[in-house]
Design an enzyme around this catalytic site. Structure first.
Site, PDB file in Angstrom:
ATOM      1  N   GLU A   1       0.854  -1.190   0.000  1.00  0.00           N
ATOM      2  CA  GLU A   1       0.000   0.000   0.000  1.00  0.00           C
ATOM      3  C   GLU A   1       0.885   1.233   0.000  1.00  0.00           C
ATOM      4  OE1 GLU A   1      -1.024  -1.919   3.096  1.00  0.00           O
ATOM      5  OE2 GLU A   1      -2.548  -3.046   2.000  1.00  0.00           O
TER       6      GLU A   1
ATOM      7  N   TYR B   1       7.562   2.493  -7.693  1.00  0.00           N
ATOM      8  CA  TYR B   1       6.940   1.171  -7.797  1.00  0.00           C
ATOM      9  C   TYR B   1       6.521   0.868  -9.237  1.00  0.00           C
ATOM     10  CZ  TYR B   1       7.026   1.036  -2.711  1.00  0.00           C
ATOM     11  OH  TYR B   1       7.438   1.032  -1.402  1.00  0.00           O
TER      12      TYR B   1
HETATM   13  C1  LIG Z   1      10.563   5.555  -2.680  1.00  0.00           C
HETATM   14  C2  LIG Z   1      12.037   5.322  -2.364  1.00  0.00           C
HETATM   15  C3  LIG Z   1      12.184   4.082  -1.475  1.00  0.00           C
HETATM   16  C4  LIG Z   1      12.797   5.101  -3.684  1.00  0.00           C
HETATM   17  O1  LIG Z   1      14.150   4.813  -3.380  1.00  0.00           O
HETATM   18  P1  LIG Z   1      15.352   5.481  -4.226  1.00  0.00           P
HETATM   19  O2  LIG Z   1      16.611   4.878  -3.766  1.00  0.00           O
HETATM   20  O3  LIG Z   1      15.223   6.969  -4.134  1.00  0.00           O
HETATM   21  O4  LIG Z   1      14.979   5.025  -5.728  1.00  0.00           O
HETATM   22  P2  LIG Z   1      15.978   4.571  -6.911  1.00  0.00           P
HETATM   23  O5  LIG Z   1      17.142   5.509  -6.965  1.00  0.00           O
HETATM   24  O6  LIG Z   1      16.282   3.123  -6.773  1.00  0.00           O
HETATM   25  O7  LIG Z   1      15.015   4.855  -8.168  1.00  0.00           O
HETATM   26  C5  LIG Z   1      14.690   3.881  -9.154  1.00  0.00           C
HETATM   27  C6  LIG Z   1      13.720   4.499 -10.143  1.00  0.00           C
HETATM   28  O8  LIG Z   1      12.467   4.806  -9.462  1.00  0.00           O
HETATM   29  C7  LIG Z   1      11.923   6.020 -10.043  1.00  0.00           C
HETATM   30  N1  LIG Z   1      11.957   7.087  -9.046  1.00  0.00           N
HETATM   31  C8  LIG Z   1      12.562   7.062  -7.831  1.00  0.00           C
HETATM   32  N2  LIG Z   1      12.368   8.236  -7.183  1.00  0.00           N
HETATM   33  C9  LIG Z   1      11.658   9.020  -8.018  1.00  0.00           C
HETATM   34  C10 LIG Z   1      11.152  10.343  -7.911  1.00  0.00           C
HETATM   35  N3  LIG Z   1      11.383  11.109  -6.825  1.00  0.00           N
HETATM   36  N4  LIG Z   1      10.458  10.844  -8.953  1.00  0.00           N
HETATM   37  C11 LIG Z   1      10.218  10.110 -10.059  1.00  0.00           C
HETATM   38  N5  LIG Z   1      10.683   8.828 -10.222  1.00  0.00           N
HETATM   39  C12 LIG Z   1      11.382   8.296  -9.204  1.00  0.00           C
HETATM   40  C13 LIG Z   1      12.835   6.383 -11.216  1.00  0.00           C
HETATM   41  O9  LIG Z   1      12.345   5.680 -12.359  1.00  0.00           O
HETATM   42  C14 LIG Z   1      14.161   5.800 -10.757  1.00  0.00           C
HETATM   43  O10 LIG Z   1      15.057   5.538 -11.814  1.00  0.00           O
HETATM   44  P3  LIG Z   1      16.019   6.731 -12.354  1.00  0.00           P
HETATM   45  O11 LIG Z   1      16.644   7.380 -11.150  1.00  0.00           O
HETATM   46  O12 LIG Z   1      16.994   6.005 -13.235  1.00  0.00           O
HETATM   47  O13 LIG Z   1      15.117   7.677 -13.088  1.00  0.00           O
HETATM   48  C15 LIG Z   1      12.663   6.568  -1.670  1.00  0.00           C
HETATM   49  O14 LIG Z   1      12.421   7.715  -2.452  1.00  0.00           O
HETATM   50  C16 LIG Z   1      12.158   6.830  -0.264  1.00  0.00           C
HETATM   51  O15 LIG Z   1      12.653   6.267   0.719  1.00  0.00           O
HETATM   52  N6  LIG Z   1      11.129   7.715  -0.133  1.00  0.00           N
HETATM   53  C17 LIG Z   1      10.628   8.119   1.172  1.00  0.00           C
HETATM   54  C18 LIG Z   1       9.945   6.966   1.882  1.00  0.00           C
HETATM   55  C19 LIG Z   1       8.805   6.383   1.077  1.00  0.00           C
HETATM   56  O16 LIG Z   1       7.948   7.089   0.593  1.00  0.00           O
HETATM   57  N7  LIG Z   1       8.804   5.044   0.981  1.00  0.00           N
HETATM   58  C20 LIG Z   1       7.761   4.298   0.317  1.00  0.00           C
HETATM   59  C21 LIG Z   1       6.595   4.154   1.220  1.00  0.00           C
HETATM   60  S1  LIG Z   1       5.331   3.105   0.502  1.00  0.00           S
END
Ligand SMILES: CC(C)(COP(=O)(O)OP(=O)(O)OC[C@H]1O[C@@H](n2cnc3c(N)ncnc32)[C@H](O)[C@@H]1OP(=O)(O)O)[C@@H](O)C(=O)NCCC(=O)NCCS
Length: 149
Positions: free
Chosen positions: A106, A118
């Site tokens: 979720e 995701y």
């Molecule tokens: C969501 C989260 C876990 C993603 O982790 P991350 O290490 O930043 O993501 P990655 O670097 O592995 O990104 C992989 C791909 O996801 C997508 N993506 C990640 N963050 C993004 C953003 N802010 N905006 C758009 N696309 C995004 C992109 O396609 C990205 O590939 P690219 O960088 O080559 O374009 C991280 O942003 C986070 O911890 N957010 C706060 C907590 C949260 O909301 N967790 C999820 C709760 S359900």
């Protein structure tokens, strides 16, 4: 910023540091009890760590063929460096190894970065839960997503 973090199991002794990051990331963070109960229940719980630096963490519940992603968090300074993907792919491997066939999660409707992340990993929306989360102005819907493993 240092080398690529290693993904290692989370232990009770890590909860203080995990809570600090959790409170830094979310307006409505998990409590100490949420993490302690997850570990006590034997959920799959992982840290991404480089030395003393906690870069992220992730928790998964595996029940038969269904895996539920409970928490996936990357420290703000480490976001968008591929670490979330490493943690997510690690959880998928753990779930598959344990017999998981489908992964569910979720996510808040307003969490655009997580939804983009995701979708990038192939999850599809299969439903929503009305007023599922507490929010500043009342409650917020959850988007329910699925990935075949
Ligand atoms: C969501 C989260 C876990 C993603 O982790 P991350 O290490 O930043 O993501 P990655 O670097 O592995 O990104 C992989 C791909 O996801 C997508 N993506 C990640 N963050 C993004 C953003 N802010 N905006 C758009 N696309 C995004 C992109 O396609 C990205 O590939 P690219 O960088 O080559 O374009 C991280 O942003 C986070 O911890 N957010 C706060 C907590 C949260 O909301 N967790 C999820 C709760 S359900």
């Amino acid at each position: 910023m240092s080398a690529r973090p290693a993904i290692i199991p989370m232990a009770s002794a890590d909860i203080d540091q995990v809570l600090e990051l959790e409170r830094n990331i979310y307006p409505f963070p998990w409590t100490r009890g949420n993490f302690a109960d997850s570990l006590a229940s034997g959920y799959s719980a992982w840290l991404a760590r480089t030395g003393d630096e906690l870069a992220g963490y992730a928790l998964l519940l595996l029940a038969g063929e269904e895996a539920q992603l409970l928490n996936l968090s990357v420290a703000p300074a480490r976001q968008r460096t591929g670490l979330g993907s490493s943690l997510f792919e690690h959880l998928c491997r753990v779930a598959r190894a344990g017999g998981g066939q489908r992964l569910f999660l979720e996510v808040r409707r307003s969490n655009a970065q997580a939804l983009a992340f995701y979708r990038h990993h192939g999850l599809r929306q299969i439903g929503e839960r009305r007023a599922y989360y507490p929010a500043a102005g009342g409650r917020e819907d959850a988007i329910v997503m699925e990935l075949p493993l």
